[in-house]
Design an enzyme around this catalytic site. Structure first.
Site, PDB file in Angstrom:
ATOM      1  N   HIS A 164       0.815  -1.216   0.000  1.00 49.76           N
ATOM      2  CA  HIS A 164       0.000   0.000   0.000  1.00 49.76           C
ATOM      3  C   HIS A 164       0.852   1.272   0.000  1.00 49.76           C
ATOM      4  O   HIS A 164       1.893   1.357   0.629  1.00 49.76           O
ATOM      5  CB  HIS A 164      -0.931  -0.005   1.207  1.00 49.76           C
ATOM      6  CG  HIS A 164      -0.214  -0.091   2.526  1.00 49.76           C
ATOM      7  ND1 HIS A 164       0.257   1.004   3.200  1.00 49.76           N
ATOM      8  CD2 HIS A 164       0.111  -1.167   3.295  1.00 49.76           C
ATOM      9  CE1 HIS A 164       0.819   0.635   4.321  1.00 49.76           C
ATOM     10  NE2 HIS A 164       0.752  -0.686   4.405  1.00 49.76           N
ATOM     11  N   ASP A 165       0.380   2.241  -0.761  1.00 45.00           N
ATOM     12  CA  ASP A 165       0.939   3.600  -0.800  1.00 45.00           C
ATOM     13  C   ASP A 165       2.337   3.678  -1.413  1.00 45.00           C
ATOM     14  O   ASP A 165       3.016   4.691  -1.285  1.00 45.00           O
ATOM     15  CB  ASP A 165       0.955   4.226   0.602  1.00 45.00           C
ATOM     16  CG  ASP A 165      -0.419   4.249   1.244  1.00 45.00           C
ATOM     17  OD1 ASP A 165      -1.283   4.994   0.752  1.00 45.00           O
ATOM     18  OD2 ASP A 165      -0.634   3.513   2.226  1.00 45.00           O
ATOM     19  N   GLY A 219       5.047  -1.127   2.806  1.00 49.14           N
ATOM     20  CA  GLY A 219       4.196   0.029   2.574  1.00 49.14           C
ATOM     21  C   GLY A 219       4.981   1.332   2.511  1.00 49.14           C
ATOM     22  O   GLY A 219       6.030   1.481   3.138  1.00 49.14           O
TER      23      GLY A 219
END
Length: 265
Positions: free
Chosen positions: A121-122, A139
């Site tokens: 994520h991200d 992440g």
């Protein structure tokens, strides 16, 4: 009309360009948009709020747009955004972002992700990168253009890897890797600049020499990181404006000014 295998399940709300190909038993969710020339192999899953540009190739069993592996995630509407001409080999996983960060996981164009690569994520991935088999990004990782990550490289969350950097097989990246630097080991340490990669990308001898001098300032001079930044800024005056060498040193200097986890030793 898109060519969709009769066993595939494509939500009617999904937006697929007319020439997209979808293989057998693939699942595509309602918030997915896929650009022209893209092919999706069998048994793949593309879900969430996910956009793929043109001419991407998604191989069998890849998973793109699934919820992030983050216990804070509570179903917020976060996204995956992918550019053009990327290759996602078998079992690649790309997760959506989180509201605690930018809310988007983004991958640029002309990237090659080999089997079992994970993009958490991200993350922000630039253009023209190669991630060898089983590379895993935690992440919030940022990866610059032209980066090559060797097989089984693991990158700790929030790390940054500068443009043209390279890691060896089995590297464990716990700190930021400046642009152009080759790193290896557990934890990864710097081992010079990626001079061969630079030559292949059109950097001339003067540019490579300027980048090598900057590397020595950072790693061989005994200076602190702050002192090295000041030295690099002062050294710019001796490099011809507009030259590729100056651009390279400016790239290294800008990267060092944004370091948050320290750099690899």
């Amino acid at each position: 009309m898109a060519r969709i295998h009769p066993t595939a399940i494509v939500d009617p709300k999904a937006e697929l360009a007319e020439d997209v190909e979808v293989g057998a038993y693939t699942l595509i969710g309602p918030q997915v948009r896929i650009g022209a020339g893209t092919t999706v192999g069998p048994h793949a899953v593309i879900e969430g709020c996910t956009t793929l540009g043109r001419d991407n190739r998604v191989f069998q069993f890849a998973s793109i747009g699934a919820a992030p592996q983050d216990k804070k995630y509570c179903g917020e509407p976060t996204r995956v955004e992918i550019g053009d001409g990327n290759t996602f080999r078998e079992f690649v996983t790309v997760n959506t972002g989180t509201v605690q960060d930018r809310g988007i996981t983004s991958i640029g164009s002309d990237n090659w992700l080999m089997a079992y690569v994970h993009v958490a994520h991200d993350c922000v991935v630039g253009d023209h990168t190669i991630f060898a088999n089983n590379t895993s990004l935690g992440g919030h990782v940022v990866v610059g253009d032209w980066v090559i990550l060797g097989g089984y490289t693991g990158v700790h969350q929030f790390c940054k890897i500068g443009a043209h950097a390279m890691t060896a097989v089995g590297s464990v990246v716990l700190h930021d890797i400046p642009p152009f630097v080759m790193a290896s080991g557990s934890s990864a340490q710097a081992h010079g600049i990626n001079s061969e990669g630079l030559r292949r990308r059109g950097f001339d001898a003067d540019a490579i020499a300027a980048i090598r001098r900057a590397y020595r300032t950072i790693y061989r001079s005994g200076l602190t990181l702050e002192e090295a930044r000041e030295r690099l800024a002062a050294d710019l005056d001796a490099i011809a404006p507009g030259s590729r060498g100056r651009e390279g040193v400016e790239l290294m200097l800008g990267f060092l000014r944004g370091v948050t986890r320290g750099i690899v030793r």
